[in-house]
Design an enzyme around this catalytic site. Sequence first.
Site, short mmCIF file in Angstrom:
data_model
loop_
_atom_site.label_atom_id
_atom_site.label_comp_id
_atom_site.label_asym_id
_atom_site.label_seq_id
_atom_site.Cartn_x
_atom_site.Cartn_y
_atom_site.Cartn_z
N GLY A 1 0.78 -1.24 0.00
CA GLY A 1 0.00 0.00 0.00
C GLY A 1 0.80 1.28 0.00
N LYS B 1 -6.93 7.50 9.93
CA LYS B 1 -8.37 7.25 10.18
C LYS B 1 -8.54 7.11 11.69
CE LYS B 1 -10.60 4.41 6.98
NZ LYS B 1 -11.04 3.07 6.52
N GLU C 1 3.77 4.39 6.06
CA GLU C 1 2.54 3.59 5.95
C GLU C 1 1.50 4.35 5.13
OE1 GLU C 1 0.94 1.01 5.69
OE2 GLU C 1 0.53 0.12 7.65
N ASP C 2 0.64 3.62 4.46
CA ASP C 2 -0.40 4.29 3.67
C ASP C 2 -1.50 4.87 4.55
OD1 ASP C 2 -1.38 1.78 4.37
OD2 ASP C 2 -1.95 1.18 2.35
N PHE D 1 -14.11 3.58 3.27
CA PHE D 1 -13.05 2.79 2.65
C PHE D 1 -12.49 3.54 1.45
CE2 PHE D 1 -10.89 -0.60 0.46
CZ PHE D 1 -10.27 -1.25 1.52
N VAL D 2 -11.20 3.86 1.52
CA VAL D 2 -10.58 4.66 0.47
C VAL D 2 -9.59 3.83 -0.35
CG1 VAL D 2 -10.89 6.82 1.74
CG2 VAL D 2 -8.76 5.54 2.03
N ASP E 1 -5.45 2.71 10.65
CA ASP E 1 -6.87 2.54 10.91
C ASP E 1 -7.03 2.17 12.40
OD1 ASP E 1 -9.57 2.13 10.28
OD2 ASP E 1 -9.28 0.13 9.51
N ARG F 1 -4.88 0.49 -7.11
CA ARG F 1 -3.61 1.07 -6.61
C ARG F 1 -3.04 2.10 -7.58
NH1 ARG F 1 -1.93 -2.13 -2.22
NH2 ARG F 1 -2.16 -4.36 -2.45
P1 5GP Z 1 -4.89 -1.17 10.94
O1 5GP Z 1 -4.08 -2.31 11.46
O2 5GP Z 1 -4.39 0.19 11.35
O3 5GP Z 1 -6.36 -1.34 11.26
O4 5GP Z 1 -4.90 -1.30 9.39
C1 5GP Z 1 -3.98 -0.77 8.57
C2 5GP Z 1 -4.09 -1.40 7.22
O5 5GP Z 1 -5.48 -1.67 6.87
C3 5GP Z 1 -3.60 -0.46 6.15
O6 5GP Z 1 -2.23 -0.64 5.93
C4 5GP Z 1 -4.44 -0.87 4.97
O7 5GP Z 1 -3.83 -1.94 4.30
C5 5GP Z 1 -5.74 -1.34 5.55
N1 5GP Z 1 -6.78 -0.31 5.51
C6 5GP Z 1 -7.40 0.29 6.55
N2 5GP Z 1 -8.30 1.20 6.13
C7 5GP Z 1 -8.25 1.17 4.78
C8 5GP Z 1 -8.95 1.89 3.75
O8 5GP Z 1 -9.81 2.76 3.96
N3 5GP Z 1 -8.60 1.57 2.46
C9 5GP Z 1 -7.66 0.64 2.15
N4 5GP Z 1 -7.42 0.44 0.87
N5 5GP Z 1 -7.00 -0.06 3.09
C10 5GP Z 1 -7.29 0.21 4.39
#
Ligand code: 5GP
Length: 178
Positions: A43, A130, A98-99, A151-152, A102, A164
């Site tokens: 990502g 987020k 990191e992208d 969801f983006v 969440d 992507r």
């Molecule tokens: P976390 O562990 O913080 O919940 O999740 C992080 C990962 O979840 C990100 O690196 C990404 O891969 C995925 N993710 C969380 N929200 C989104 C979103 O809105 N869009 C996309 N494409 N991936 C997300």
Amino acid sequence: MHRHIKRILFPAKTIRKRVKTLGEEISRDYKGREPILIGVANGALVFLADLMRTLSYPAKIDLIRVRSYGQKASTSGLIAISKDIEIDIAGKDAIIVEDIIDTGLTIDFIIRHLEKNNPASIGVCALLDKSAARKINIKINYAGFPVINEFVVGYGLDYAENYRHLPYIGVLKPEIYS
Ligand code: 5GP
């Protein structure tokens, strides 16, 4: 605009400008220290490529990749490294690129994993924050844009490996993933 996109949140030009200011901030904060950038694949690849070229020092990069098990829509908390870094970060400054953050579980797992290599410091640079979905408290040193709980995709972010390539970040139409 791609037909699966509900609306564009950040056009390419807006992203470019914000990435440049993040790069300037990092270059200023770490003056004379040259932190190694560790991108979270896949990502963050587009962001990493753009960010490294805004820095005022010749940045070294590496990639880490994690897999999270369980439900698709949210991070389950069961995370494993599927590709580790190969560069030596012992005694060096590192910044995880990191992208999107969440729940925070993925980045927390990566920080704990990288700490085993005894780096001098670990910073976090995330393009999207987020924060409403956060399950654990994470310090993000550099955050590009706040996003709400939608969801983006685009600019490296995918849904089932699609989107992507889009130059902008947009909200995916819910009917595509529900
Ligand atoms: P976390 O562990 O913080 O919940 O999740 C992080 C990962 O979840 C990100 O690196 C990404 O891969 C995925 N993710 C969380 N929200 C989104 C979103 O809105 N869009 C996309 N494409 N991936 C997300």
